[in-house]
Scaffold this active site. Structure first.
Site, PDB file in Angstrom:
ATOM      1  N   ASN A 281      12.012   0.604   5.275  1.00 25.68           N
ATOM      2  CA  ASN A 281      11.232   1.765   4.826  1.00 25.68           C
ATOM      3  C   ASN A 281       9.784   1.302   4.716  1.00 25.68           C
ATOM      4  O   ASN A 281       9.517   0.091   4.684  1.00 25.68           O
ATOM      5  CB  ASN A 281      11.801   2.346   3.517  1.00 25.68           C
ATOM      6  CG  ASN A 281      11.586   1.445   2.317  1.00 25.68           C
ATOM      7  OD1 ASN A 281      10.462   1.044   2.014  1.00 25.68           O
ATOM      8  ND2 ASN A 281      12.669   1.092   1.618  1.00 25.68           N
TER       9      ASN A 281
ATOM     10  N   ASP B  21      19.661  -5.422  -1.182  1.00 24.93           N
ATOM     11  CA  ASP B  21      19.480  -4.049  -1.665  1.00 24.93           C
ATOM     12  C   ASP B  21      20.689  -3.517  -2.439  1.00 24.93           C
ATOM     13  O   ASP B  21      20.701  -2.343  -2.822  1.00 24.93           O
ATOM     14  CB  ASP B  21      19.186  -3.106  -0.489  1.00 24.93           C
ATOM     15  CG  ASP B  21      17.707  -3.115  -0.085  1.00 24.93           C
ATOM     16  OD1 ASP B  21      16.855  -3.464  -0.923  1.00 24.93           O
ATOM     17  OD2 ASP B  21      17.408  -2.759   1.073  1.00 24.93           O
TER      18      ASP B  21
ATOM     19  N   ASN C 291      22.738   4.269  -3.837  1.00 20.47           N
ATOM     20  CA  ASN C 291      23.158   4.405  -2.445  1.00 20.47           C
ATOM     21  C   ASN C 291      24.584   3.930  -2.177  1.00 20.47           C
ATOM     22  O   ASN C 291      25.027   3.904  -1.030  1.00 20.47           O
ATOM     23  CB  ASN C 291      22.200   3.646  -1.518  1.00 20.47           C
ATOM     24  CG  ASN C 291      20.793   4.180  -1.607  1.00 20.47           C
ATOM     25  OD1 ASN C 291      19.856   3.454  -1.887  1.00 20.47           O
ATOM     26  ND2 ASN C 291      20.634   5.475  -1.374  1.00 20.47           N
TER      27      ASN C 291
ATOM     28  N   ARG D 126      22.007  -2.695   5.623  1.00 17.66           N
ATOM     29  CA  ARG D 126      22.663  -2.340   4.354  1.00 17.66           C
ATOM     30  C   ARG D 126      24.171  -2.126   4.495  1.00 17.66           C
ATOM     31  O   ARG D 126      24.871  -1.990   3.492  1.00 17.66           O
ATOM     32  CB  ARG D 126      21.985  -1.098   3.733  1.00 17.66           C
ATOM     33  CG  ARG D 126      20.556  -1.389   3.275  1.00 17.66           C
ATOM     34  CD  ARG D 126      20.065  -0.381   2.242  1.00 17.66           C
ATOM     35  NE  ARG D 126      20.798  -0.467   0.983  1.00 17.66           N
ATOM     36  CZ  ARG D 126      20.584   0.328  -0.068  1.00 17.66           C
ATOM     37  NH1 ARG D 126      19.667   1.269   0.002  1.00 17.66           N
ATOM     38  NH2 ARG D 126      21.278   0.195  -1.183  1.00 17.66           N
TER      39      ARG D 126
ATOM     40  N   ARG E 223      17.780   9.171   6.567  1.00 20.60           N
ATOM     41  CA  ARG E 223      18.872   8.228   6.300  1.00 20.60           C
ATOM     42  C   ARG E 223      20.258   8.848   6.483  1.00 20.60           C
ATOM     43  O   ARG E 223      21.179   8.172   6.912  1.00 20.60           O
ATOM     44  CB  ARG E 223      18.754   7.685   4.875  1.00 20.60           C
ATOM     45  CG  ARG E 223      17.538   6.812   4.636  1.00 20.60           C
ATOM     46  CD  ARG E 223      17.594   5.545   5.491  1.00 20.60           C
ATOM     47  NE  ARG E 223      16.511   4.634   5.212  1.00 20.60           N
ATOM     48  CZ  ARG E 223      16.542   3.706   4.262  1.00 20.60           C
ATOM     49  NH1 ARG E 223      17.590   3.570   3.506  1.00 20.60           N
ATOM     50  NH2 ARG E 223      15.513   2.900   4.081  1.00 20.60           N
TER      51      ARG E 223
ATOM     52  N   HIS F 292      14.523   9.103   0.930  1.00 22.43           N
ATOM     53  CA  HIS F 292      15.749   9.578   0.268  1.00 22.43           C
ATOM     54  C   HIS F 292      15.418  10.807  -0.578  1.00 22.43           C
ATOM     55  O   HIS F 292      14.315  10.911  -1.126  1.00 22.43           O
ATOM     56  CB  HIS F 292      16.326   8.501  -0.665  1.00 22.43           C
ATOM     57  CG  HIS F 292      17.176   7.469   0.013  1.00 22.43           C
ATOM     58  ND1 HIS F 292      17.105   6.133  -0.313  1.00 22.43           N
ATOM     59  CD2 HIS F 292      18.128   7.571   0.981  1.00 22.43           C
ATOM     60  CE1 HIS F 292      17.983   5.454   0.432  1.00 22.43           C
ATOM     61  NE2 HIS F 292      18.606   6.306   1.217  1.00 22.43           N
TER      62      HIS F 292
ATOM     63  N   ASP G 243      16.190  11.393  -3.542  1.00 22.93           N
ATOM     64  CA  ASP G 243      15.829  11.091  -4.929  1.00 22.93           C
ATOM     65  C   ASP G 243      14.381  10.612  -5.082  1.00 22.93           C
ATOM     66  O   ASP G 243      13.951  10.246  -6.175  1.00 22.93           O
ATOM     67  CB  ASP G 243      16.835  10.122  -5.581  1.00 22.93           C
ATOM     68  CG  ASP G 243      16.848   8.741  -4.959  1.00 22.93           C
ATOM     69  OD1 ASP G 243      16.028   8.453  -4.054  1.00 22.93           O
ATOM     70  OD2 ASP G 243      17.698   7.919  -5.387  1.00 22.93           O
TER      71      ASP G 243
ATOM     72  N   ALA H 249      10.544  -2.904  -2.680  1.00 25.66           N
ATOM     73  CA  ALA H 249      11.619  -2.595  -1.725  1.00 25.66           C
ATOM     74  C   ALA H 249      11.757  -1.094  -1.532  1.00 25.66           C
ATOM     75  O   ALA H 249      12.670  -0.626  -0.848  1.00 25.66           O
ATOM     76  CB  ALA H 249      12.935  -3.188  -2.204  1.00 25.66           C
TER      77      ALA H 249
ATOM     78  N   CYS I  70      16.946   4.847  -8.213  1.00 19.80           N
ATOM     79  CA  CYS I  70      17.635   4.095  -7.158  1.00 19.80           C
ATOM     80  C   CYS I  70      18.482   2.962  -7.723  1.00 19.80           C
ATOM     81  O   CYS I  70      19.458   2.547  -7.105  1.00 19.80           O
ATOM     82  CB  CYS I  70      16.630   3.466  -6.197  1.00 19.80           C
ATOM     83  SG  CYS I  70      15.456   4.598  -5.485  1.00 19.80           S
TER      84      CYS I  70
HETATM   85  N1  ARG Z   1      15.275  -0.951   0.232  1.00 18.66           N
HETATM   86  C1  ARG Z   1      16.204   0.120  -0.010  1.00 18.66           C
HETATM   87  C2  ARG Z   1      16.366   0.948   1.256  1.00 18.66           C
HETATM   88  O1  ARG Z   1      15.400   1.128   1.934  1.00 18.66           O
HETATM   89  C3  ARG Z   1      15.750   0.966  -1.158  1.00 18.66           C
HETATM   90  C4  ARG Z   1      16.747   2.014  -1.535  1.00 18.66           C
HETATM   91  C5  ARG Z   1      16.205   2.986  -2.536  1.00 18.66           C
HETATM   92  N2  ARG Z   1      17.220   3.857  -2.966  1.00 18.66           N
HETATM   93  C6  ARG Z   1      17.075   5.160  -3.239  1.00 18.66           C
HETATM   94  N3  ARG Z   1      18.079   5.779  -3.744  1.00 18.66           N
HETATM   95  N4  ARG Z   1      15.960   5.820  -2.946  1.00 18.66           N
HETATM   96  O2  ARG Z   1      17.440   1.409   1.591  1.00 18.66           O
END
Ligand code: ARG
Length: 275
Positions: free
Chosen positions: A25, A68, A74, A93, A140, A169, A171, A257, A263
């Site tokens: 990201n 992560d 997630n 991931r 995603r 995302h 959220d 991150a 998250c």
């Molecule tokens: N580095 C992780 C990714 O890019 C961060 C995830 C963040 N999670 C979230 N629910 N927004 O997947």
């Protein structure tokens, strides 16, 4: 105003092996080092803040080589005693899934699987509000996942297209506060998504650009307490005027991150509204 029926029990994963080891990201830069001790302090403070607000925190054991895994939002989607493990878009991931699935199996959840080849990134991309499950797609999660989720959970899914890579995302764009109110970041949605959300949320707290970029939508709501990665005065005043108690909990190491307070948590006490 009726408080959220969920948000008092969370799954979190200690950041022993957290780091920025790849870039999936726009916030992630491998050359930016994570300070592990600071990350641990910030994570401990988040746990303490949630517990002080009345939440129970359960722990997913840390694992090497999945930096992560700390972002438990997630892991998947919880619906009562059903757990739908995520299917991650990025191969980086995907190795997290067996750890997530094992925890839920061991703790008495029934596992329901999305079909292979259909991405969905769990509660990070799906939050209940107003009698439906709002789910983001494109960056995603696949739009096609929504019909499967609906079939597996019995919930009506309202799909919202995410268009800004920085808000990859749901959220990062949407935080339900109670039965009428939510923090929203419409800059992350396409025109149609904005109309859908406008119709769904009677009283939105609309973030300004800098507030959205500070991850204000990535907050954890425990009753009337809103635990936020940043608390700009304007946002704080609005939340207080509505009777909430906003609390800032800095998680800067995790922002490296691309993740904030929400998250780092997965609500375990969610039962989705069925149609
Ligand atoms: N580095 C992780 C990714 O890019 C961060 C995830 C963040 N999670 C979230 N629910 N927004 O997947």
């Amino acid at each position: 105003m009726t408080e959220l029926s969920w948000g008092r029990r969370y799954l979190m994963c200690p950041p022993e092996h957290f780091g920025v080891l790849y870039e999936i990201n726009p916030w992630m830069h491998r050359e930016v080092a994570v300070d592990r001790d600071r990350a641990r302090e910030q994570w401990d403070r988040l746990v303490a803040t949630l517990e002080a607000a009345g939440a129970v925190v359960e722990l997913l054991p840390a694992q090497p080589d999945v930096p992560d895994l700390v972002f438990t939002a997630n892991a998947g989607l919880v619906d009562g005693d059903v757990f739908v493990p995520s299917r991650f878009r990025h191969p980086e991931r995907q190795p997290e899934v067996p750890y997530d699935r094992a925890w839920f199996e061991e703790h008495g959840w029934r596992i329901e699987e999305l079909p292979e080849g259909v991405s969905h990134e769990g509660a990070g991309d799906a939050l209940p509000f107003g009698g439906v499950l709002v789910s983001g797609y494109r960056l995603r999660s696949d739009a096609a996942s929504h019909a499967y989720l609906s079939r597996l959970t019995g919930a009506a899914v309202r799909s919202v297209e995410l268009v800004d890579e920085r808000f990859y995302h749901l959220d990062l764009t949407f935080c339900p506060l109670d039965d009428r109110r939510a923090i929203v970041n419409p800059a992350g949605w396409d025109d149609y998504g904005r109309r859908v959300m406008e119709a769904l949320v009677p009283e939105p707290l609309v973030l300004e650009a800098d507030e959205a970029l500070a991850f204000c939508a990535n907050s954890v709501v425990v009753g009337r307490v809103v635990v936020m990665p940043a608390l700009p005065p304007r946002v704080g005043r609005q939340l207080e005027a509505w009777g909430f108690e906003p609390v800032e909990c800095r998680v800067d190491e995790f922002l490296k991150a691309g993740g904030g307070c929400r998250c780092l948590t997965l609500a375990l006490d969610v039962t989705l509204p069925s149609t």
